[in-house]
Design a protein around this motif. Structure first.
Motif, short mmCIF file in Angstrom:
data_model
loop_
_atom_site.label_atom_id
_atom_site.label_comp_id
_atom_site.label_asym_id
_atom_site.label_seq_id
_atom_site.Cartn_x
_atom_site.Cartn_y
_atom_site.Cartn_z
N GLU A 292 30.58 -16.66 22.84
CA GLU A 292 31.75 -17.31 22.24
C GLU A 292 31.49 -18.78 21.99
OE1 GLU A 292 35.38 -17.46 20.48
OE2 GLU A 292 34.37 -15.64 21.22
N LYS A 293 30.82 -19.45 22.93
CA LYS A 293 30.53 -20.87 22.81
C LYS A 293 29.50 -21.17 21.72
CE LYS A 293 33.11 -22.60 26.15
NZ LYS A 293 34.15 -23.65 25.91
N LEU A 294 28.63 -20.19 21.44
CA LEU A 294 27.58 -20.40 20.44
C LEU A 294 28.01 -19.98 19.03
CD1 LEU A 294 24.37 -19.13 22.33
CD2 LEU A 294 25.32 -21.44 22.24
N LYS A 295 29.17 -19.40 18.93
CA LYS A 295 29.64 -18.86 17.65
C LYS A 295 29.69 -19.96 16.57
CE LYS A 295 32.73 -15.69 17.92
NZ LYS A 295 34.02 -14.97 18.12
N GLY A 296 29.12 -19.66 15.43
CA GLY A 296 29.18 -20.58 14.29
C GLY A 296 28.07 -21.61 14.25
N LEU A 297 27.22 -21.66 15.26
CA LEU A 297 26.14 -22.66 15.29
C LEU A 297 24.88 -22.09 14.63
CD1 LEU A 297 26.42 -24.06 18.94
CD2 LEU A 297 27.56 -24.88 16.86
N GLU A 298 24.21 -22.93 13.84
CA GLU A 298 22.92 -22.54 13.26
C GLU A 298 21.83 -22.84 14.30
OE1 GLU A 298 21.10 -23.40 8.98
OE2 GLU A 298 20.62 -24.98 10.42
N ILE A 299 21.49 -21.85 15.09
CA ILE A 299 20.56 -22.04 16.20
C ILE A 299 19.14 -21.80 15.69
CG2 ILE A 299 19.85 -21.23 18.48
CD1 ILE A 299 22.81 -20.38 18.89
N MET B 240 13.66 -25.59 11.80
CA MET B 240 14.05 -24.28 12.34
C MET B 240 15.55 -24.05 12.25
SD MET B 240 11.29 -22.64 13.39
CE MET B 240 10.53 -23.27 11.91
N GLY B 241 16.32 -25.13 12.35
CA GLY B 241 17.78 -25.02 12.33
C GLY B 241 18.40 -26.27 12.93
N GLN B 242 19.71 -26.33 12.89
CA GLN B 242 20.40 -27.54 13.33
C GLN B 242 20.49 -27.67 14.85
OE1 GLN B 242 24.27 -27.68 11.50
NE2 GLN B 242 23.46 -27.84 9.42
N TRP B 243 20.53 -26.54 15.56
CA TRP B 243 20.82 -26.57 16.99
C TRP B 243 19.69 -25.95 17.80
CZ3 TRP B 243 25.14 -28.73 19.33
CH2 TRP B 243 26.16 -29.15 18.48
N HIS C 62 20.57 -13.72 14.27
CA HIS C 62 20.88 -14.79 13.31
C HIS C 62 19.60 -15.44 12.78
CE1 HIS C 62 25.11 -14.34 14.20
NE2 HIS C 62 24.83 -14.42 15.49
N MET C 63 18.59 -15.58 13.67
CA MET C 63 17.30 -16.11 13.22
C MET C 63 16.67 -15.17 12.19
SD MET C 63 15.51 -17.54 16.71
CE MET C 63 16.08 -19.03 17.52
N GLU C 64 16.78 -13.87 12.43
CA GLU C 64 16.22 -12.89 11.52
C GLU C 64 16.88 -12.97 10.15
OE1 GLU C 64 15.18 -8.10 11.45
OE2 GLU C 64 16.95 -8.81 12.53
N SER C 65 18.20 -13.16 10.13
CA SER C 65 18.90 -13.23 8.84
C SER C 65 18.52 -14.48 8.06
CB SER C 65 20.42 -13.19 9.08
OG SER C 65 20.86 -14.36 9.75
N ARG C 66 18.15 -15.56 8.77
CA ARG C 66 17.74 -16.80 8.11
C ARG C 66 16.23 -16.87 7.87
NH1 ARG C 66 18.02 -21.02 10.84
NH2 ARG C 66 18.48 -20.20 12.91
N GLN C 67 15.49 -15.92 8.44
CA GLN C 67 14.03 -15.85 8.28
C GLN C 67 13.31 -17.07 8.85
OE1 GLN C 67 12.13 -13.03 6.31
NE2 GLN C 67 13.90 -12.30 7.46
#
Length: 306
Positions: free
Chosen positions: A114-121, A43-46, A167-172
């Motif tokens: 702000e804390k979640l910025k840049g993470l692949e959730i 699903m993702g890294q985080w 972000h999940m939608e953009s990664r499908q």
């Protein structure tokens, strides 16, 4: 008239067949490891878990880390988060980030964003919640701040979903688990506020699942009954009352079963039994008296946090 009754009979049989098929799925998944261990990691890294300082949230944090995900722990007690983060890193080797946030407040989401910025959730577990009182009580006797409960049980689910879903939608791909409650499945007198707030989580989750299931995103609501956690004052465990660790390990077997699940086989059976009881019985004055007397006595005998 005969054709009408035949049609009704066939419809009842069809509904029963669907329930049997669904129940057989639970049995299969309960006893077989049908879900590849790599599925959650794909699903993702985080993974982000709210209410991670105790109970179900803490259990999800450890279990998802064991599946190879890095985890973001969000809760209001910094000392608990630090201790849990250290233990997860030591025992699993996963990376851990902590975010201190009080979900009874409405102004915490810019800080979290702000804390979640840049993470692949890849996974979000909306677990944080408030139970005004473990013991049944009338609405006007309910302790606590109503607005705090709404922020914690309702606003947190909407806002946290909004933060990660784009972000999940953009990664499908992605998985969102929203923790509701078994008493959200129908109006539950003497637990009115909690039942209503968790019913919102059910409706929101199922509607959202329909919107995004074709985009590779699973949105599932879990409706467990009794879990032994600090919120339930560590109810003594039995065949129905599960520990947080037991519930979480079993619930992750069912992430592909559909938009709604009780999260464990025992609770699914309990939900079926309760669904057979006419609503007029559950909503009767007699049933409320049973909750106020016999059920309250049962709780007093079985809570360990006294």
């Amino acid at each position: 008239m005969e054709q009408f009754f035949v049609s009704v009979g066939l419809l009842v049989c069809l509904v029963g067949l669907v329930k049997c098929i669904r129940f057989s799925q639970y049995l299969f998944l309960s006893f077989c490891k049908a879900l590849p261990r790599s599925f959650l990691r794909s699903m993702g890294q985080w993974a982000v878990i709210t209410g991670a300082g105790d109970g179900i949230g803490k259990a999800y944090s450890f279990e998802l880390a064991r599946h190879g995900l890095n985890v973001v722990l969000i809760s209001r007690t910094l000392e608990k988060l630090q201790a849990i983060a250290e233990e997860i890193e030591w025992t699993t080797g996963s990376r851990v980030k902590i975010v201190q946030a009080d979900f009874t407040r409405e102004d915490v989401y810019d800080h979290i964003k702000e804390k979640l910025k840049g993470l692949e959730i890849g996974i979000l577990v909306n677990n944080v919640g408030m139970l005004p009182s473990l013991f049944p009580s009338h609405f006007l006797s309910t302790p606590g701040e109503i607005q705090s409960l709404i922020h914690c049980n309702i606003t947190s689910v909407v806002k946290m979903t909004q933060l990660v879903l784009r972000h999940m939608e953009s990664r499908q791909r992605g998985l969102i688990l929203n923790i509701s409650s078994g008493i959200a499945l129908c109006p539950w007198p003497l637990y009115t506020l909690y039942s209503a707030s968790k019913a919102f989580v059910c409706t929101f989750s199922k509607a959202l699942h329909m919107e995004y299931r074709d985009k590779g995103i699973i949105i599932q609501v879990l409706t467990p009954y009794a879990i032994s956690t600090p919120m339930t004052k560590y109810l003594s465990t039995n065949m129905v009352t599960k520990t947080a660790d037991e519930f979480v390990k079993e619930s992750l077997k069912y992430v592909t079963i559909g938009a709604e699940t009780c999260g464990c086989l025992a609770h699914e059976i309990l939900a079926i039994i309760l669904s057979l009881i006419p609503s007029r019985v559950l909503h009767s004055s007699a049933f409320q008296r049973v909750l106020l007397t016999q059920y309250s006595d049962y709780l007093k005998r079985n809570i360990l946090d006294r």
